[in-house]
Design an enzyme around this catalytic site. Structure first.
Site, mmCIF file in Angstrom:
data_model
loop_
_atom_site.group_PDB
_atom_site.id
_atom_site.type_symbol
_atom_site.label_atom_id
_atom_site.label_comp_id
_atom_site.label_asym_id
_atom_site.label_seq_id
_atom_site.Cartn_x
_atom_site.Cartn_y
_atom_site.Cartn_z
ATOM 1 C CG HIS A 199 5.262 15.234 3.248
ATOM 2 N ND1 HIS A 199 4.343 15.401 4.201
ATOM 3 C CD2 HIS A 199 5.251 13.825 2.768
ATOM 4 C CE1 HIS A 199 3.762 14.127 4.469
ATOM 5 N NE2 HIS A 199 4.417 13.335 3.580
ATOM 6 C CG HIS A 211 1.492 11.238 6.977
ATOM 7 N ND1 HIS A 211 2.638 10.947 7.719
ATOM 8 C CD2 HIS A 211 2.073 11.124 5.525
ATOM 9 C CE1 HIS A 211 3.800 10.588 6.883
ATOM 10 N NE2 HIS A 211 3.365 10.697 5.808
#
Lengths: 333, 333
Positions: free
Chosen positions: A57, A219
């Protein structure tokens, strides 16, 4: 799978070393257990801000270490929660008697592992508080979540609580502003393409050549709906309206707005999206007081974008504007 | 073709509007002819820095408008030179008697159109200088170039010449430091994937599932060689060694290093690449004095990276460190 990668096992460690190679004045790397921390310890007693989560991320969280934001970040493997030892070691390394605030995105594994670390630390008399971010309005529960997922507002929590901690705020004050910020933000994202986790080597999900997914998680968790490709303006409307409604924004309100890339979205496209977000907000009578456009919370090589709006007031804006010096956010320094 | 886009015809204009929506304090947009310029005119007589080129390389150049860098940028259509009217109008809008410096990447169309604009301006008594960047060591001549292509060093020229202009340097001084900076930098890039130009709608070139291209240009122009997928470290070595050799770096030298993403490269991978660049330089006895890791000169949605090294000395570092406040680079402010 085409990536700039050497080996799956060393991918996250090598990226951490790269952050330090680029920013040795800001960040240091502790390998075992793995955490990144400020290169120079802050002076005086200060609440230590510690975050972390699965890798993939970036710049979240390691890119937000430095003056005015985090003291440490614990990167798990890609899309995998860090283990309690990491948060325990990181917190011990950076705390200096002022207490610790854990900033945790609402994913089941993260919550559990930060909680376990907090127990260990409290057992040794360290004052640990936790703020959980859960700003994604797309879905109520999700693959890895009870309740809403924590996404873009995490950046604002780290910035704003970081400002209070940096100026010497107490653990109570830092915890309070972190929770207030977390509650003042909402987000929603979408994907044009899937991401590919290195250990799997193939896309996490399949999207047809003319399909997109609205409400996707960071995700690749499923979103609200899969639809055919629509224009940038229509996409922005599908994201912005639920966020505006959930936040209950009214004419005269003002926000800090983030148009965030999911990892492989060209900046020129993010600006096209941000343009329409500004129009939608103007139409709702809402002022953009500050804006971030770029990659702040990503999903590996996913193409797409997310929108985060933080309801702003004078205090939050003043704290947002406070000096920050991290790899990914810097101003006033 | 999946992109955040509304219409091909309005893509660049809308992105410009998005930059202004995000940074109204920094940038304003002039639609016809198209240029972006500082929202607030600098005080006093100042050399005006004007750059531009085809769009699709964001944040270059519009993202570098602001205090300490550019006064104006002229975005052409995607991968298409801006026309002389744009540079003429931009220069007239931002010059205030101190002269104008054009910063031009070495592509045939850009050179020709900036030259034509310079002629028009000189005809009206405006002092126009030009610096050409030509730092790409991959190939001597190229699809759109006589001589080397201008790429990453352009960011450093805009930053360093911008610092001299901002502190009130004369046209001679600004031109001189711009040329010195341009000559002190070398770059090389590579592609994991092609980019897709919206007007074409399909990839500019084909790369097999396990192929990469070393020495690629920022418009997808062919590079030095097409090879099978190799590790991040090997890729970095294929880029770094030619740059180090061409620049004649020796033990004890120091550089400003940029590990740049081509548009859709995840930051975590850029950090893996930067880690090895630091190792290669350390092995050569070269110190990284400053580093940039991220997307600074891109090629739409191309996946890949480029490396730029600028031979540093005290003067260049001092100017590099001078305050800057633009959408894409900010420090000291």
């Amino acid at each position: 799978m085409k990536k700039l990668i050497n080996a799956i096992e060393s991918f996250v460690d090598e990226a951490c070393e790269g952050v330090v190679a680029a920013h040795p004045d800001l960040v240091r790397f502790h390998r075992e257990p793995r955490f990144l921390a400020r290169a120079a310890a802050p002076k005086g007693r200060k609440v230590a801000l510690v975050s972390g989560g699965g890798s993939g991320h970036e710049p979240l969280h390691g890119g937000f270490i430095g003056v005015g934001m985090l003291d440490a970040a614990c990167p798990g493997e890609v899309f995998t929660s860090p283990v309690p030892d990491q948060m325990d070691a990181a917190a011990r390394a950076v705390q200096n008697g002022g207490g610790v605030l854990f900033i945790v995105k609402n994913y089941t594994g993260d919550i559990m592992n930060f909680d376990l670390a907090a127990e260990l630390l409290r057992g040794d008399g360290i004052d640990v508080r936790t703020v959980i971010t859960a700003d994604d309005v797309a879905v109520q529960d999700s693959t890895w979540t009870a309740g809403r997922r924590g996404v873009g507002v995490t950046v604002f929590v780290e910035k704003i609580a970081g400002a209070v901690a940096e100026r010497g705020g107490s653990a109570d004050e830092v915890e309070k502003i972190a929770k207030r910020t977390s509650e003042a933000g909402r987000s929603m994202g979408m994907a044009l393409t899937s991401c590919t986790v290195p250990a799997k080597g193939s896309p996490t999900f399949e999207l047809g050549e003319t399909e997109i997914e609205i409400g996707i998680g960071i995700h690749g968790e499923p979103g609200r709906e899969r639809t055919k490709l629509i224009s940038a303006d229509e996409i922005v409307e599908r994201l912005a309206h639920p966020v505006i409604e959930d936040l209950g924004l009214k004419r005269g309100d003002s926000v800090i707005a983030m148009t965030n890339g999911m990892g492989s979205t060209p900046l020129i496209e993010l600006y096209v999206a941000h343009r329409h977000l500004a129009k939608v907000l103007a139409g709702a009578g809402v002022t953009i007081a500050r804006a971030l456009v770029g990659n702040y919370i990503t999903s590996l090589d996913m193409d797409g974008c997310s929108i985060t709006l933080l309801r702003a007031d004078d205090e939050l804006l003043r704290l947002y504007d406070a000096p920050v010096h991290t790899p990914a956010l810097r101003w006033g320094v």
